[in-house]
Scaffold this motif. Structure first.
Motif, PDB file in Angstrom:
ATOM      1  N   UNK A   1       0.829  -1.210   0.000  1.00 53.16           N
ATOM      2  CA  UNK A   1       0.000   0.000   0.000  1.00 53.16           C
ATOM      3  C   UNK A   1       0.860   1.255   0.000  1.00 53.16           C
ATOM      4  N   UNK A   2       1.974   1.227   0.736  1.00 47.68           N
ATOM      5  CA  UNK A   2       2.842   2.405   0.797  1.00 47.68           C
ATOM      6  C   UNK A   2       3.426   2.733  -0.572  1.00 47.68           C
ATOM      7  N   UNK A   3       3.656   1.722  -1.386  1.00 50.60           N
ATOM      8  CA  UNK A   3       4.183   1.953  -2.740  1.00 50.60           C
ATOM      9  C   UNK A   3       3.240   2.842  -3.551  1.00 50.60           C
ATOM     10  N   UNK A   4       1.948   2.834  -3.233  1.00 48.62           N
ATOM     11  CA  UNK A   4       0.973   3.649  -3.957  1.00 48.62           C
ATOM     12  C   UNK A   4       0.983   5.098  -3.485  1.00 48.62           C
ATOM     13  N   UNK A   5       1.180   5.314  -2.183  1.00 51.67           N
ATOM     14  CA  UNK A   5       1.048   6.676  -1.635  1.00 51.67           C
ATOM     15  C   UNK A   5       2.386   7.376  -1.379  1.00 51.67           C
ATOM     16  N   UNK A   6       3.483   6.680  -1.527  1.00 52.77           N
ATOM     17  CA  UNK A   6       4.775   7.252  -1.141  1.00 52.77           C
ATOM     18  C   UNK A   6       5.159   8.503  -1.923  1.00 52.77           C
ATOM     19  N   UNK A   7       4.735   8.621  -3.168  1.00 54.05           N
ATOM     20  CA  UNK A   7       5.125   9.777  -3.982  1.00 54.05           C
ATOM     21  C   UNK A   7       4.100  10.907  -3.961  1.00 54.05           C
ATOM     22  N   UNK A   8       3.050  10.743  -3.167  1.00 52.96           N
ATOM     23  CA  UNK A   8       2.061  11.811  -3.043  1.00 52.96           C
ATOM     24  C   UNK A   8       2.600  12.894  -2.119  1.00 52.96           C
ATOM     25  N   UNK A   9       2.081  14.096  -2.279  1.00 47.63           N
ATOM     26  CA  UNK A   9       2.515  15.226  -1.451  1.00 47.63           C
ATOM     27  C   UNK A   9       1.554  15.364  -0.269  1.00 47.63           C
ATOM     28  N   UNK A  10       1.987  14.910   0.907  1.00 43.16           N
ATOM     29  CA  UNK A  10       1.165  15.000   2.105  1.00 43.16           C
ATOM     30  C   UNK A  10       2.057  15.251   3.316  1.00 43.16           C
ATOM     31  N   UNK A  11       1.488  15.908   4.316  1.00 41.09           N
ATOM     32  CA  UNK A  11       2.257  16.316   5.494  1.00 41.09           C
ATOM     33  C   UNK A  11       2.097  15.329   6.642  1.00 41.09           C
ATOM     34  N   UNK A  12       0.860  14.884   6.877  1.00 38.71           N
ATOM     35  CA  UNK A  12       0.606  13.947   7.966  1.00 38.71           C
ATOM     36  C   UNK A  12      -0.461  12.937   7.537  1.00 38.71           C
ATOM     37  N   UNK A  13      -0.737  12.016   8.415  1.00 37.02           N
ATOM     38  CA  UNK A  13      -1.673  10.931   8.097  1.00 37.02           C
ATOM     39  C   UNK A  13      -3.079  11.466   7.857  1.00 37.02           C
ATOM     40  N   UNK A  14      -3.468  12.471   8.592  1.00 39.09           N
ATOM     41  CA  UNK A  14      -4.794  13.054   8.412  1.00 39.09           C
ATOM     42  C   UNK A  14      -4.939  13.618   6.998  1.00 39.09           C
ATOM     43  N   UNK A  15      -3.944  14.365   6.549  1.00 43.32           N
ATOM     44  CA  UNK A  15      -3.989  14.927   5.206  1.00 43.32           C
ATOM     45  C   UNK A  15      -4.000  13.817   4.148  1.00 43.32           C
ATOM     46  N   UNK A  16      -3.193  12.786   4.356  1.00 43.11           N
ATOM     47  CA  UNK A  16      -3.169  11.662   3.425  1.00 43.11           C
ATOM     48  C   UNK A  16      -4.534  10.980   3.377  1.00 43.11           C
ATOM     49  N   UNK A  17      -5.131  10.771   4.526  1.00 42.45           N
ATOM     50  CA  UNK A  17      -6.442  10.123   4.593  1.00 42.45           C
ATOM     51  C   UNK A  17      -7.490  10.939   3.850  1.00 42.45           C
TER      52      UNK A  17
END
Length: 140
Positions: free
Chosen positions: A91-107
């Motif tokens: 799963x991390x391979x999918x989100x690792x290159x996204x621009x996010x600051x913390x888990x809340x923002x990623x969610x």
């Protein structure tokens, strides 16, 4: 930005709940063991008629191997740490290159993006099929 394994599992649980994902994991080994054991004991105790009675154990074994669907989110949280780590890496391979600051923002980003939700749901589905020999259903 790093994300902890438990945080990723929470995100995957949220995605799987929104998609209505359920999974059935067959317990065929347990069912076969029960069927064989009851027929054996029935044969020892009652001879040929006991084997026939032991066939009831076969019915119970067949029932145990039937598919019982549970929410994927529940199964994710019950996975052993080593399995969670494997799922985390995929799963991390999918989100690792996204621009996010913390888990809340990623969610928030994931939950507002149909493509990301789809990719993460498919990652969970592939993992469950490959690692758990599960069947997946979507409820949406």
């Amino acid at each position: 930005m790093p994300i902890h394994v438990d945080q990723m599992m929470q995100l995957l649980c949220r995605v799987s709940r929104e998609k209505g994902m359920t999974a059935a994991v067959k317990h065929s080994g347990q069912g076969a063991l029960l069927a064989g054991a009851t027929a054996f004991v029935g044969g020892l105790v009652g001879g040929p008629p006991g084997i026939a009675v032991g066939a009831l154990g076969g019915l119970l074994g067949a029932w145990m191997t039937s598919e019982q669907f549970k929410p994927v989110s529940q199964i994710i949280m019950e996975l052993p740490p080593a399995e969670k780590q494997k799922l985390y890496k995929e799963a991390f391979a999918i989100v690792k290159n996204l621009d996010w600051i913390d888990v809340l923002e990623l969610t928030l980003f994931v939950m507002q993006n149909a493509d990301l939700k789809f990719l993460l749901a498919k990652t969970v589905e592939r993992f469950f099929i490959r690692e758990l020999s599960a069947q997946i259903k979507y409820g949406e």
